[in-house]
Scaffold this motif. Structure first.
Motif, PDB file in Angstrom:
ATOM      1  N   PHE A   1       0.839  -1.209   0.000  1.00 29.50           N
ATOM      2  CA  PHE A   1       0.000   0.000   0.000  1.00 29.50           C
ATOM      3  C   PHE A   1       0.871   1.255   0.000  1.00 29.50           C
ATOM      4  O   PHE A   1       0.562   2.242  -0.681  1.00 29.50           O
TER       5      PHE A   1
ATOM      6  N   ASP B   1       0.643   4.124  -2.817  1.00 28.28           N
ATOM      7  CA  ASP B   1       0.228   5.474  -2.433  1.00 28.28           C
ATOM      8  C   ASP B   1       1.302   6.505  -2.780  1.00 28.28           C
ATOM      9  O   ASP B   1       0.997   7.582  -3.319  1.00 28.28           O
ATOM     10  N   GLU B   2       2.554   6.195  -2.466  1.00 28.59           N
ATOM     11  CA  GLU B   2       3.622   7.164  -2.699  1.00 28.59           C
ATOM     12  C   GLU B   2       3.839   7.426  -4.183  1.00 28.59           C
ATOM     13  O   GLU B   2       4.190   8.539  -4.586  1.00 28.59           O
TER      14      GLU B   2
ATOM     15  N   ARG C   1      -5.443  -2.649  -2.717  1.00 29.19           N
ATOM     16  CA  ARG C   1      -6.144  -2.937  -1.465  1.00 29.19           C
ATOM     17  C   ARG C   1      -7.251  -3.972  -1.677  1.00 29.19           C
ATOM     18  O   ARG C   1      -7.404  -4.909  -0.875  1.00 29.19           O
TER      19      ARG C   1
END
Length: 465
Positions: free
Chosen positions: A78, A82-83, A91
């Motif tokens: 995750f 996200d980064e 997810r």
């Protein structure tokens, strides 16, 4: 030009490393076929995702909750997504995976393979490459062995000519059962892909800048190895060097494809080129590397008039075969020989083996040496060179290291000496110094010049006669 670029676990550990890989891939348009391992350690005390997945499997087997482990693994994926702003529904996909884990629907092989699968999904999107599931193209037989012929056919059929990303380490049977290669099998996956695509180069990206001529934990600042042959690599890998999985050599060696070992963190470093070229290049060192292993046992067998005994060696070796013990070396003399085996292979059977040898071949004497370490000096440039063995033995003698056995391969590219386990590191340092210090040994160019001078002198003597 086609390059296969395989990135190991340390190279895909987090978003920072993903960015490094993208820069490497974008820097060369030939790098369009990528293989990745599962996320590795981000720092020294960190855990590899593959190790955590094996731990999840163990928890499931013993009916222990693995929720914390699954949460830790998921957080790794995750954070990367996200980064980097990735859109792959990690997810949702990971939640479905966890449901299958809790329902005990996964074999251990499929469970562990998801480390490579999810890493590959994220990396494929980030690099802008199609994702090719290894389960669809890397074919296994039911006994767990690789079906290379079918793998080649599937890659030709399903591979995308313009490039793709494939996760390493796993494949599947015809029925879709996930199977794993050995640990470190991502190296093998890259090698398989290189052979099937007829690549010009197989790049193996890791966290070191190629092979070093000695273990840096033993020798201070050993020299990097710029060029090495497949045969030398096999010798060094078998005796302990561990940059590349040794089984990864065979597919590309058979196809004549060179391997480049490169550092993801220092892509500007030249690294090490592995190929079948064994010609001499000016300025190259005499030896390629010094390495070794501990914990060997030697069973010395002495028998008068041994050379007159037909089948004596075979009868002794058949005892080891009966106990399913692999033999490493058999150094011999006129009336004696030693059988060298790994200590762990005979830890529960050594004295039974000795008793059987005594009973079946009636040696005059049998002796066991159980604190043996083997040190291997490897180099294609040693072949036919005078003074190499003498300098090696002199260096060990000056260091006070006793040689307990000696063996040299018929191809002359390695010299193996047995020393006491307590002398292991001193022996490696002594040999390394002997071949890196000009005061101890002539440089290769000097040896070649000396040989030429000797040839001219011999020719002159012959003409005078």
């Amino acid at each position: 030009m086609i390059k296969i670029a395989k990135f190991g676990g340390s190279s895909v550990a987090d978003a920072k490393h993903f960015r490094q890989i993208k820069a490497i891939v974008d820097a060369d348009p030939a790098r369009r076929f990528i293989v990745v391992s599962a996320c590795g350690r981000r720092w020294k005390s960190d855990a590899k995702v593959t190790d955590l997945l094996y731990l999840v499997s163990a928890h499931m087997r013993y009916h222990v909750s693995c929720d914390d482990l699954l949460e830790d693994i998921g957080s790794r994926f995750f954070a990367i997504a996200d980064e980097l702003g990735l859109t792959y529904p990690i997810r949702e996909e990971y939640a479905a995976f966890c449901e299958r884990v809790h329902a005990n629907e996964l074999t251990q092989e499929e469970l562990v393979s998801r480390g490579e699968y999810f890493t590959g999904r994220l990396m494929a999107e980030y690099l802008g490459l199609p994702f090719l599931d290894a389960a669809d193209v890397v074919a296994f037989h039911h006994d767990g062995s690789l079906d290379m012929s079918r793998t080649n056919d599937l890659i030709q059929e399903k591979g995308i000519p313009g490039g793709f990303l494939m996760p390493g380490f796993y494949g599947a049977t015809r029925e879709g059962r996930i199977m794993l290669l050995d640990r470190g099998g991502g190296d093998i996956s890259g090698s398989i892909l290189a052979k099937c695509l007829g690549a010009d180069l197989y790049e193996n990206w890791t966290d070191v800048s190629g092979f070093l001529s000695a273990d840096p934990r033993i020798v201070d600042n050993p020299q990097p190895i710029g060029r090495i042959t497949y045969q030398e690599l096999r010798e060094l890998s078998y005796m302990g060097a561990s940059v590349l999985h040794e089984e990864a050599v065979f597919p590309v060696m058979e196809a004549g494809i060179p391997i480049a070992i490169k550092n993801t963190n220092r892509p500007q470093d030249p690294g090490t080129i592995i190929s079948d070229r064994d010609d001499y290049v000016s300025g190259e060192p005499i030896i390629t590397g010094v390495t070794g292993k501990r914990n060997f046992v030697a069973v010395h067998v002495l028998k008068d008039h041994l050379t007159n005994e037909i089948g004596y060696y075979r009868r002794v070796l058949s005892v080891f075969e009966r106990y399913r013990v692999s033999v490493e070396h058999i150094p011999s003399g006129i009336d004696s020989f030693a059988v060298v085996v790994r200590g762990e292979d005979v830890k529960d059977s050594l004295w039974s083996i000795v008793a059987d040898i005594k009973r079946e071949v009636e040696p005059d004497k049998i002796k066991v040496v159980d604190d043996l370490a083997l040190v291997s000096t490897v180099g294609r440039n040693m072949v036919g060179r005078p003074g190499v063995s003498g300098s090696l033995f002199a260096a060990l003698g000056q260091e006070g290291v006793s040689i307990r056995m000696m063996s040299q391969g018929s191809d002359e590219i390695n010299i193996i000496v047995g020393v006491r386990d307590s002398d292991f590191e001193r022996a490696i340092r002594a040999i390394y110094r002997a071949f890196s210090d000009g005061d101890h040994l002539l440089e290769l160019s000097d040896l070649k010049r000396a040989e030429e001078e000797a040839r001219i002198e011999t020719a002159g003597l012959a003409s005078r006669e």
